[in-house]
Design a protein around this motif. Structure first.
Motif, PDB file in Angstrom:
ATOM      1  N   GLU A  40       0.727  -1.306  -0.118  1.00 29.05           N
ATOM      2  CA  GLU A  40       0.078  -0.116  -0.135  1.00 29.05           C
ATOM      3  C   GLU A  40       0.658   1.202   0.177  1.00 29.05           C
ATOM      4  O   GLU A  40       0.558   2.172  -0.563  1.00 29.05           O
ATOM      5  CB  GLU A  40      -0.978  -0.088   1.342  1.00 29.05           C
ATOM      6  N   VAL A  41       1.903   1.344   0.877  1.00 27.58           N
ATOM      7  CA  VAL A  41       2.966   2.447   0.934  1.00 27.58           C
ATOM      8  C   VAL A  41       3.678   2.621  -0.517  1.00 27.58           C
ATOM      9  O   VAL A  41       3.521   3.855  -0.974  1.00 27.58           O
ATOM     10  CB  VAL A  41       3.877   2.141   1.943  1.00 27.58           C
ATOM     11  N   GLU A  42       3.819   1.489  -1.088  1.00 25.08           N
ATOM     12  CA  GLU A  42       4.539   1.517  -2.308  1.00 25.08           C
ATOM     13  C   GLU A  42       3.692   2.365  -3.508  1.00 25.08           C
ATOM     14  O   GLU A  42       4.022   3.073  -4.248  1.00 25.08           O
ATOM     15  CB  GLU A  42       5.225   0.274  -3.105  1.00 25.08           C
ATOM     16  N   LEU A  43       2.542   1.748  -3.556  1.00 24.04           N
ATOM     17  CA  LEU A  43       1.342   2.169  -4.347  1.00 24.04           C
ATOM     18  C   LEU A  43       1.158   3.689  -4.079  1.00 24.04           C
ATOM     19  O   LEU A  43       0.794   4.571  -4.907  1.00 24.04           O
ATOM     20  CB  LEU A  43       0.195   1.557  -4.172  1.00 24.04           C
ATOM     21  N   GLU A  44       0.969   3.991  -2.964  1.00 22.81           N
ATOM     22  CA  GLU A  44       0.854   5.591  -2.375  1.00 22.81           C
ATOM     23  C   GLU A  44       1.778   6.229  -2.898  1.00 22.81           C
ATOM     24  O   GLU A  44       1.670   7.552  -3.467  1.00 22.81           O
ATOM     25  CB  GLU A  44       0.410   5.631  -0.931  1.00 22.81           C
ATOM     26  N   ASP A  45       3.190   5.959  -2.870  1.00 18.78           N
ATOM     27  CA  ASP A  45       4.165   6.503  -3.791  1.00 18.78           C
ATOM     28  C   ASP A  45       3.901   6.976  -5.068  1.00 18.78           C
ATOM     29  O   ASP A  45       4.517   7.846  -5.555  1.00 18.78           O
ATOM     30  CB  ASP A  45       5.632   6.098  -3.342  1.00 18.78           C
ATOM     31  N   LEU A  46       3.412   5.845  -5.844  1.00 20.29           N
ATOM     32  CA  LEU A  46       3.461   5.961  -7.339  1.00 20.29           C
ATOM     33  C   LEU A  46       2.080   6.906  -7.418  1.00 20.29           C
ATOM     34  O   LEU A  46       2.126   7.773  -8.475  1.00 20.29           O
ATOM     35  CB  LEU A  46       3.135   4.643  -7.845  1.00 20.29           C
ATOM     36  N   VAL A  47       1.043   6.938  -6.332  1.00 17.08           N
ATOM     37  CA  VAL A  47      -0.136   7.636  -6.798  1.00 17.08           C
ATOM     38  C   VAL A  47       0.602   9.460  -6.750  1.00 17.08           C
ATOM     39  O   VAL A  47      -0.131  10.267  -7.235  1.00 17.08           O
ATOM     40  CB  VAL A  47      -1.155   7.425  -6.003  1.00 17.08           C
ATOM     41  N   GLY A  48       1.517   9.479  -5.754  1.00 15.92           N
ATOM     42  CA  GLY A  48       1.870  10.823  -5.626  1.00 15.92           C
ATOM     43  C   GLY A  48       1.381  11.355  -4.299  1.00 15.92           C
ATOM     44  O   GLY A  48       1.355  12.675  -3.959  1.00 15.92           O
ATOM     45  N   PHE A  49       0.906  10.333  -3.335  1.00 11.21           N
ATOM     46  CA  PHE A  49       0.801  11.055  -1.958  1.00 11.21           C
ATOM     47  C   PHE A  49       0.669   9.967  -1.156  1.00 11.21           C
ATOM     48  O   PHE A  49       0.909   8.879  -1.382  1.00 11.21           O
ATOM     49  CB  PHE A  49      -0.519  11.500  -2.047  1.00 11.21           C
ATOM     50  N   ARG A  50       1.149  10.495   0.334  1.00 11.49           N
ATOM     51  CA  ARG A  50       1.051   9.464   1.390  1.00 11.49           C
ATOM     52  C   ARG A  50       0.300  10.187   2.514  1.00 11.49           C
ATOM     53  O   ARG A  50       0.717  11.171   2.882  1.00 11.49           O
ATOM     54  CB  ARG A  50       2.367   8.795   1.857  1.00 11.49           C
ATOM     55  N   GLY A  51      -1.118   9.795   2.706  1.00  8.16           N
ATOM     56  CA  GLY A  51      -1.700  10.500   3.791  1.00  8.16           C
ATOM     57  C   GLY A  51      -2.181  11.656   2.958  1.00  8.16           C
ATOM     58  O   GLY A  51      -2.597  11.748   1.934  1.00  8.16           O
ATOM     59  N   MET A  52      -1.996  12.944   3.890  1.00  9.85           N
ATOM     60  CA  MET A  52      -2.116  14.233   3.347  1.00  9.85           C
ATOM     61  C   MET A  52      -0.911  14.842   2.587  1.00  9.85           C
ATOM     62  O   MET A  52      -1.320  15.965   1.919  1.00  9.85           O
ATOM     63  CB  MET A  52      -2.672  15.130   4.432  1.00  9.85           C
ATOM     64  N   MET A  53      -0.005  14.115   2.851  1.00  5.35           N
ATOM     65  CA  MET A  53       1.433  14.698   2.039  1.00  5.35           C
ATOM     66  C   MET A  53       1.690  14.402   0.521  1.00  5.35           C
ATOM     67  O   MET A  53       1.891  13.303   0.409  1.00  5.35           O
ATOM     68  CB  MET A  53       2.700  14.410   2.878  1.00  5.35           C
ATOM     69  N   ARG A  54       1.337  15.344  -0.202  1.00  6.74           N
ATOM     70  CA  ARG A  54       1.644  15.175  -1.708  1.00  6.74           C
ATOM     71  C   ARG A  54       2.792  15.134  -2.155  1.00  6.74           C
ATOM     72  O   ARG A  54       3.619  16.009  -1.693  1.00  6.74           O
ATOM     73  CB  ARG A  54       0.711  15.960  -2.467  1.00  6.74           C
TER      74      ARG A  54
END
Length: 504
Positions: free
Chosen positions: A483-497
């Motif tokens: 999930e963390v790896e995919l969030e990095d690809l999406v361009g955000f982690r939580g509220m931090m883009r």
């Protein structure tokens, strides 16, 4: 469907597929054996057969698929070992008790023995090097032959509703096993009971009286029950549109029992990547408290009320075919943009992480069990028919999550194919990302991606796929890491883009 009269008259002389449903009290019609030059699929389920002639294999050298379910075979017919091309065999609900050594077809790829009375499996099952899918739910098995550890191509194994007090540890090292279920066995009784009790005590799980539900049109029907659109009348002034699933039958399905599915659905709780369960049905008029086994098999076995999914959500894939066996199929025109795929994959990884944190394996993490909305870049994981509540003890079944990570790797591979199709359809001119004057330069909106960013996403997904598909099971990442790896690809982690990373 075909008829016996036409068969005996030679009317199917060049048939490749043959299906009879009429009773065959005198045994296999000899006319079937005359179709050996062309016949590849034969379905004689429900015809009352109990044996096959000794020349069956020699007469049908091209036969690949054989269905003999709901018949009277108490012993697996040894003559099937002489079928040179046979890959798929189904003997569901035969009352079968034994499988002699040396009776399995040499090219066996798909074996269905659901709902029988088998206590042991032959040692030479381990010689079936091509075995990919093995359905054993609803038998009397308490162990597996250790030779099965040589079935390196085994991808799907159903062991639910048997008598296992432990699950063989070598299962968790098979390099291609991605779909495993063993609900309804003594080894998980305590875990299932604890999870069911906890779910039943949830303060936010409503008990919904049947008389407050209005059942409307059917949305879908499976082996375990029927899902209908309906209304939940919460007061005289207010009714909510919902989906109502009524579980029926106390028998064993291919993946397990309706009771185990219901337990897993309720234990799963709430997550944005799961279909929300609003409550459990009580007061159904067909509910059986006491009665004969026949009554229990046909009557109401529980029900749930769920959120109604909007019509613009659709299944991400199609179920496997006979040829693909353990892998999903997709329509020729199916495609996903990189941003659509990332949103959906991130949500599904989060849902899987949520389940495993609760000690639940979905068991059927396939694209065809995922409902997705391209517009919302959102997906929902459904169908808990193969789910297993294995518990949260880290020392027990520690490999369950890593096995399911391989199922996610398969999903990643399929989605990568859909992204590439989408990229091929687009013009060479790159899409420009809309800028936000109020945002700092490092902030990005990932709803639209340039061609270069899409290519970077593909590289990132390929890298993640390789990690998730590692043949060394213990080396695979957890769903939380995914999930963390995919969030990095999406361009955000939580509220931090953050910017999409350089993956070269």
């Amino acid at each position: 469907m075909h008829d016996l009269e036409t068969l005996n008259a030679g009317g199917y002389a060049s048939a490749t597929h043959l299906k009879l449903t009429c009773p065959l009290p005198t045994g296999l019609p000899p006319a079937i054996l005359s179709l050996g030059n062309t016949l590849t699929r034969l379905d004689l389920s429900g015809t009352g057969l109990s044996s096959l002639p000794p020349n069956f294999g020699a007469s049908l050298p091209n036969l690949r698929i054989l269905f003999l379910s709901n018949n009277n075979f108490t012993t697996f017919p040894s003559v099937l070992s002489t079928c040179p091309s046979l890959e798929m065999v189904a003997f569901r609900s035969n009352g079968m008790t034994s499988i002699p050594e040396g009776s399995l077809p040499p090219r066996l790829r798909w074996l269905i023995l659901t709902d029988n009375q088998i206590e042991t499996l032959p040692e030479d099952l381990g010689k079936c090097e091509r075995l990919e899918k093995c359905m054993l739910s609803g038998n009397r098995l308490s162990s597996l032959p250790e030779t099965m550890s040589q079935c390196k191509n085994l991808a799907l194994l159903r062991l639910s509703a048997n008598r296992f007090s432990t699950i063989p540890s070598w299962l968790f090292s098979l390099p291609k096993l991605a779909f495993l279920s063993f609900a309804g066995n003594p080894c998980v009784e305590a875990q299932t009971s604890a999870a069911t009790a906890k779910a039943g005590n949830r303060f936010d799980l409503e008990k919904i009286e049947w008389k407050k539900l209005e059942v409307q049109e059917t949305l879908g029907e499976g082996a375990s029950g029927v899902i209908s659109k309906g209304l939940w009348k919460q007061s005289e002034e207010y009714a909510e549109e919902v989906a109502i699933k009524v579980f029926k039958g106390a028998g064993v399905m291919s993946d397990g029992t309706p009771a185990d599915e219901l337990a897993a659905v309720l234990a799963a709780g709430f997550h944005e990547g799961l279909i929300t369960v609003l409550g459990k049905v009580v007061g159904h008029p067909d509910e059986v408290v006491e009665g004969s086994e026949d009554e229990k098999k046909t009557k109401f076995q529980g029900g749930i009320v769920m959120q109604l999914i909007p019509e613009y959500y659709s299944a991400l894939g199609l179920p496997p075919s006979f040829d693909t066996c353990s892998r999903d199929c997709f329509p020729e025109d199916a495609s996903l943009s990189a941003s659509e795929a990332l949103g959906m994959l991130t949500g599904i990884a989060g849902a899987a992480a949520h389940l495993h944190q609760r000690g639940i394996a979905h068991g059927d993490l396939y694209a065809h069990n995922i409902l997705g909305s391209k517009a919302d870049r959102h997906a929902l994981l459904g169908d808990f028919g193969a789910a297993t509540i294995y518990g949260t003890d880290a020392e027990v079944y520690a490999g369950m999550e890593k096995l399911e990570v391989l199922a996610f790797a398969n999903l990643l591979e399929d989605v990568l194919g859909l992204i590439r199709k989408d990229m091929e359809k687009k013009p060479e001119t790159a899409v420009v990302v809309a800028s936000d004057a109020a945002a700092p330069p490092t902030m990005r909106d990932s709803s639209e991606l340039t061609k270069e960013e899409e290519e970077a996403v593909v590289q990132g997904l390929e890298k993640l796929h390789k990690q998730c598909a590692d043949p060394l099971v213990d080396s695979r990442p957890s769903f939380e890491d995914i999930e963390v790896e995919l969030e990095d690809l999406v361009g955000f982690r939580g509220m931090m883009r953050i910017p999409i990373p350089n993956l070269n």
